[in-house]
Design a protein around this motif. Structure first.
Motif, mmCIF file in Angstrom:
data_model
loop_
_atom_site.group_PDB
_atom_site.id
_atom_site.type_symbol
_atom_site.label_atom_id
_atom_site.label_comp_id
_atom_site.label_asym_id
_atom_site.label_seq_id
_atom_site.Cartn_x
_atom_site.Cartn_y
_atom_site.Cartn_z
ATOM 1 N N VAL A 64 0.837 -1.196 0.000
ATOM 2 C CA VAL A 64 0.000 0.000 0.000
ATOM 3 C C VAL A 64 0.873 1.247 0.000
ATOM 4 C CG1 VAL A 64 -1.905 -1.124 1.222
ATOM 5 C CG2 VAL A 64 -0.136 0.079 2.525
ATOM 6 N N SER A 65 0.243 2.356 -0.352
ATOM 7 C CA SER A 65 0.863 3.671 -0.235
ATOM 8 C C SER A 65 -0.129 4.573 0.483
ATOM 9 C CB SER A 65 1.196 4.237 -1.617
ATOM 10 O OG SER A 65 1.708 5.554 -1.514
ATOM 11 N N VAL A 66 0.386 5.368 1.410
ATOM 12 C CA VAL A 66 -0.464 6.247 2.208
ATOM 13 C C VAL A 66 0.073 7.665 2.114
ATOM 14 C CG1 VAL A 66 -1.413 6.732 4.493
ATOM 15 C CG2 VAL A 66 -0.939 4.360 3.819
ATOM 16 N N PHE A 80 3.860 7.449 2.738
ATOM 17 C CA PHE A 80 4.408 6.261 3.378
ATOM 18 C C PHE A 80 4.127 5.050 2.494
ATOM 19 C CE2 PHE A 80 2.827 9.294 6.463
ATOM 20 C CZ PHE A 80 3.923 9.503 7.278
ATOM 21 N N ARG A 81 5.146 4.249 2.256
ATOM 22 C CA ARG A 81 4.962 3.018 1.490
ATOM 23 C C ARG A 81 5.260 1.834 2.392
ATOM 24 N NH1 ARG A 81 8.071 4.878 -4.103
ATOM 25 N NH2 ARG A 81 6.881 6.808 -4.372
ATOM 26 N N VAL A 121 5.226 0.536 7.927
ATOM 27 C CA VAL A 121 5.874 1.482 7.022
ATOM 28 C C VAL A 121 7.280 0.997 6.693
ATOM 29 C CG1 VAL A 121 6.696 3.844 6.733
ATOM 30 C CG2 VAL A 121 4.524 3.412 7.905
ATOM 31 N N GLN A 122 7.577 0.915 5.408
ATOM 32 C CA GLN A 122 8.900 0.491 4.956
ATOM 33 C C GLN A 122 9.732 1.652 4.438
ATOM 34 O OE1 GLN A 122 7.696 -2.499 2.068
ATOM 35 N NE2 GLN A 122 8.000 -4.125 3.568
ATOM 36 N N ARG A 123 9.050 2.694 3.973
ATOM 37 C CA ARG A 123 9.780 3.849 3.451
ATOM 38 C C ARG A 123 8.907 5.090 3.524
ATOM 39 N NH1 ARG A 123 11.762 5.048 -2.775
ATOM 40 N NH2 ARG A 123 12.835 6.992 -2.322
ATOM 41 N N VAL A 124 9.499 6.177 3.985
ATOM 42 C CA VAL A 124 8.852 7.480 3.895
ATOM 43 C C VAL A 124 9.334 8.081 2.587
ATOM 44 C CG1 VAL A 124 8.455 9.703 5.012
ATOM 45 C CG2 VAL A 124 8.904 7.678 6.408
#
Length: 213
Positions: A64-66, A80-81, A121-124
């Motif tokens: 997902v992406s947020v 956030f990914r 979350v894996q990456r901002v």
């Protein structure tokens, strides 16, 4: 290049801005919806219903992406990914009611089946805020995140990627820093193998450097 401990990121995570949660449909098409959220210090949490398309998308592909906008400054946001790592039943709708109270809504759970989605979350991926805009153009094979680790350390996490465009000819990276880049640092970046040009401190006094100058 920004991280979860960045001051602006934390401000957004503690806010009551609406989170746009994007999932992937069965044919790879994106599907995005504004939703209530809560950050528990480890996960972004959402309430949802198992009969909805977004839930079915997540069950098939948990990526997902947020995206959340700063409620005080619409030009500042964080993306956030990550992945949905856990889904819990919310049979009594307690989490739905908690979110409704958090967002000042009179709505309450009416008995429909609900679940809680936990996003790790894996990456901002992006944070836009006040600061100094930098534009870097490099050869497409250059790993800019690894090459400029010292820059991130110098800025103490105050680096935010605004846009990243990669073609067969070049990689263009637009990012913001919390303080202006010094002339020496700009020159060091220009001398890095694979860098084609850098235009620094666009929000202040531009300082340009590139091949051929």
């Amino acid at each position: 290049m920004a991280d979860l401990n960045h001051q602006e990121v934390q401000k957004i995570l503690q806010s009551t801005g609406f989170a746009h949660l994007a999932t992937l449909g069965p044919n790879g098409e994106p599907q995005s919806s504004p939703m209530w959220f809560m950050w528990d210090g480890e996960h972004l949490k959402f309430t949802h219903m198992p009969n909805r398309k977004k839930y079915q998308n997540i069950k098939r592909d948990p990526r997902v992406s947020v995206s959340i906008t700063d409620v005080d400054n619409p030009y500042s946001y964080a993306e956030f990914r990550g992945v949905v790592t856990r889904i819990e039943d919310d049979l009594q709708g307690q989490f739905f009611d908690t979110l409704a109270e958090r967002y000042g809504s009179p709505l309450r759970h009416t008995g429909e089946p609900r679940v809680i989605l936990y996003v790790q979350v894996q990456r901002v991926a992006a944070v836009v805020q006040g600061g100094y805009t930098q534009v870097l153009v490099a050869q497409p094979e250059l790993n800019v995140y690894q090459a400029f680790g010292s820059l991130a350390e110098q800025q103490k996490g105050g680096i935010s990627v605004v846009q990243e465009v990669k073609t067969a000819e070049a990689l263009t990276l637009v990012f913001k820093t919390s303080s202006p880049l010094s002339a020496n640092l700009v020159e060091d970046i220009r001398q890095t193998s694979g860098v084609l040009s850098i235009t620094a401190n666009l929000d202040g006094k531009p300082q340009e450097s590139g091949i051929g100058q």
